[in-house]
Design a protein around this motif. Structure first.
Motif, short mmCIF file in Angstrom:
data_model
loop_
_atom_site.label_atom_id
_atom_site.label_comp_id
_atom_site.label_asym_id
_atom_site.label_seq_id
_atom_site.Cartn_x
_atom_site.Cartn_y
_atom_site.Cartn_z
N SER A 78 -21.74 28.00 7.07
CA SER A 78 -21.46 26.57 6.90
C SER A 78 -21.68 25.84 8.23
O SER A 78 -21.18 26.27 9.28
CB SER A 78 -20.01 26.39 6.44
OG SER A 78 -19.68 25.02 6.37
N LEU A 79 -22.42 24.74 8.19
CA LEU A 79 -22.79 24.04 9.43
C LEU A 79 -21.66 23.16 9.95
O LEU A 79 -21.56 22.93 11.16
CB LEU A 79 -24.05 23.21 9.18
CG LEU A 79 -25.29 24.04 8.86
CD1 LEU A 79 -26.42 23.16 8.36
CD2 LEU A 79 -25.74 24.84 10.08
N GLN A 80 -20.83 22.65 9.07
CA GLN A 80 -19.65 21.87 9.49
C GLN A 80 -18.46 22.30 8.63
O GLN A 80 -18.05 21.60 7.71
CB GLN A 80 -19.91 20.37 9.36
CG GLN A 80 -20.85 19.84 10.43
CD GLN A 80 -20.79 18.33 10.56
OE1 GLN A 80 -20.22 17.64 9.73
NE2 GLN A 80 -21.39 17.81 11.61
N PHE A 289 -34.81 23.01 7.69
CA PHE A 289 -34.95 23.44 9.08
C PHE A 289 -34.56 22.33 10.04
O PHE A 289 -33.85 22.55 11.03
CB PHE A 289 -36.40 23.88 9.35
CG PHE A 289 -36.58 25.37 9.33
CD1 PHE A 289 -36.32 26.13 10.47
CD2 PHE A 289 -37.01 26.01 8.18
CE1 PHE A 289 -36.49 27.50 10.45
CE2 PHE A 289 -37.18 27.38 8.17
CZ PHE A 289 -36.92 28.13 9.30
N ARG A 290 -35.03 21.12 9.76
CA ARG A 290 -34.71 19.98 10.64
C ARG A 290 -33.21 19.69 10.62
O ARG A 290 -32.61 19.41 11.67
CB ARG A 290 -35.50 18.75 10.21
CG ARG A 290 -36.96 18.75 10.63
CD ARG A 290 -37.59 17.38 10.48
NE ARG A 290 -37.67 16.97 9.07
CZ ARG A 290 -38.73 17.20 8.31
NH1 ARG A 290 -39.79 17.84 8.81
NH2 ARG A 290 -38.74 16.80 7.05
N THR A 291 -32.61 19.76 9.44
CA THR A 291 -31.19 19.45 9.31
C THR A 291 -30.33 20.48 10.06
O THR A 291 -29.37 20.11 10.76
CB THR A 291 -30.77 19.42 7.83
OG1 THR A 291 -31.58 18.47 7.13
CG2 THR A 291 -29.31 19.06 7.67
N VAL A 292 -30.68 21.74 9.92
CA VAL A 292 -29.94 22.79 10.63
C VAL A 292 -30.02 22.58 12.14
O VAL A 292 -29.02 22.69 12.86
CB VAL A 292 -30.45 24.20 10.25
CG1 VAL A 292 -29.84 25.27 11.17
CG2 VAL A 292 -30.14 24.52 8.80
N TYR A 293 -31.21 22.24 12.62
CA TYR A 293 -31.39 22.03 14.07
C TYR A 293 -30.59 20.83 14.56
O TYR A 293 -29.96 20.86 15.62
CB TYR A 293 -32.87 21.85 14.40
CG TYR A 293 -33.12 21.70 15.89
CD1 TYR A 293 -33.09 22.81 16.72
CD2 TYR A 293 -33.36 20.45 16.44
CE1 TYR A 293 -33.31 22.68 18.09
CE2 TYR A 293 -33.57 20.31 17.81
CZ TYR A 293 -33.54 21.44 18.62
OH TYR A 293 -33.74 21.30 19.97
N GLY A 296 -26.81 21.99 14.49
CA GLY A 296 -26.35 23.13 15.30
C GLY A 296 -27.27 23.61 16.39
O GLY A 296 -26.94 24.58 17.09
N GLY A 297 -28.42 22.94 16.55
CA GLY A 297 -29.36 23.41 17.57
C GLY A 297 -29.92 24.78 17.23
O GLY A 297 -29.86 25.22 16.07
N ILE A 298 -30.46 25.48 18.23
CA ILE A 298 -31.03 26.81 18.01
C ILE A 298 -29.96 27.77 17.49
O ILE A 298 -30.21 28.59 16.61
CB ILE A 298 -31.66 27.36 19.31
CG1 ILE A 298 -32.83 26.48 19.76
CG2 ILE A 298 -32.13 28.80 19.10
CD1 ILE A 298 -33.98 26.44 18.79
#
Length: 341
Positions: A78-80, A289-293, A296-298
């Motif tokens: 989960s990203l957030q 891919f863009r959203t994850v970056y 959360g960055g790399i």
């Protein structure tokens, strides 16, 4: 992965003068089984159903035995995440889930996974075995070809993911913290009603983009390990477990960034998307891919890598050992029937 299962027996005596007319009449000889019968591609004439049965059992075992760790992996990607669902390790996550959400919480969604894993892995292993044999005969005249293994594994993934992708969507939505769905059927109906049938295949291209290299790395590594630890290609459970574990770990670590993107597309994580003012539903691998970056960055691409590797090592080892055992058992039974005729 050409493991042999020869059935022992004395070889026929060389031709020579037989007993005279007054001597005993020799008993009719039973032709010995073919030398080096390949148990993995099964005896000639064996039905495709044998591969499918072995594959289905292996797939269900693989996905169910380690399912609680898979639930942890989904949450750790989960990203957030909700502050109540932030974990530092797999053990901490499992402990927290059981204590705060109930003993059975880590198993939520396991029923739909079993429904998908059986037919998906039946097609997967059957396609792999048939293609591997055909391609190996063409590329290396019956020898073991790593190129053939990789191509066959990648092609088998197309069938596997076509069956498994809808089950993955439902499973991951059931696994999320504070999931609004009370049952698998409610999840299926709600997703279909609010997002349409296409929602069940929104992550299909990303899943394929992840699983094609995953399975290519997985099968090539497994075959490579078998050549090293089991050069005679016999049925040897420990070698299948070790080779499967190494293959799973290598493939899982290498493809984690794609798995994070797949999880985002499957769950449509509302908190993460709304923080970037993304309205509607996120679709497409490039957008993921863009959203994850952005979120959360790399480091975001490797969220949950620990849980993913921990899940894949025993899962892949279980899948290969169960699959090899079933093939060995079924093939041995067929060879015994042949010799008894």
């Amino acid at each position: 992965m050409e493991l042999s299962c020869s059935v022992g027996g004395s070889t026929a005596a060389p031709p020579g003068p037989g007993p005279g007319p007054s001597g005993p009449i020799p008993a009719p000889s039973v032709p010995p089984p073919m030398e080096g019968e390949d148990y993995e591609s099964l005896p000639s004439g064996a039905s495709l159903g044998t591969h499918m049965l072995a594959g289905a059992v292996a797939g269900i075992m693989e996905h169910t035995v380690m399912y609680p760790v898979d639930s942890v992996k989904t949450r750790m990607q989960s990203l957030q995440p909700d502050p109540k669902a932030q974990y530092r390790s797999v053990y901490e996550a499992l402990k927290k889930m059981v204590l705060t959400e109930g003993f059975w919480r880590p198993l939520r969604g396991i029923n739909v996974t079993m429904l998908g894993a059986g037919p998906a892995h039946a097609l997967y292993f059957a396609c792999y075995e048939k293609m591997k044999k055909s391609l190996s005969d063409t590329i290396q005249h019956g020898g073991n070809s790593h190129l053939a293994n990789g191509i066959a594994g990648s092609a088998a993934t197309l069938l596997h993911d076509a069956v498994m992708n809808p089950a993955e969507v439902v499973k991951q939505r059931m696994q999320m913290f504070n999931s609004p769905y009370k049952s698998v059927w409610q999840c299926v109906r709600t997703v279909q009603k609010t997002e349409g049938f296409a929602a069940f295949y929104r992550s299909y291209t990303t899943q394929l983009t992840m699983n094609v290299p995953f399975q290519a790395i997985h099968f090539i590594t497994y075959e490579f390990m078998q050549e090293r630890v089991n050069p005679r290609r016999e049925y040897h459970p420990l070698s299948h477990v070790c080779s499967g574990a190494v293959a799973g770990a290598v493939a899982a670590a290498a493809t984690t960034p794609l798995d994070v993107c797949k999880t985002l597309l499957n769950t449509q994580e509302n908190t993460a998307l709304s923080s970037l003012n993304i309205t509607g539903h996120l679709s497409g691998m490039a957008n993921a891919f863009r959203t994850v970056y952005r979120l959360g960055g790399i480091a975001g691409y490797f969220r949950g890598v620990q849980a993913r590797v921990i899940y894949q090592i025993p899962s892949t080892a279980i899948a290969w050992s169960v699959y090899e055992f079933f093939k060995y058992f079924l093939t041995k039974h067929k060879l015994e029937k042949r010799t008894s005729l």
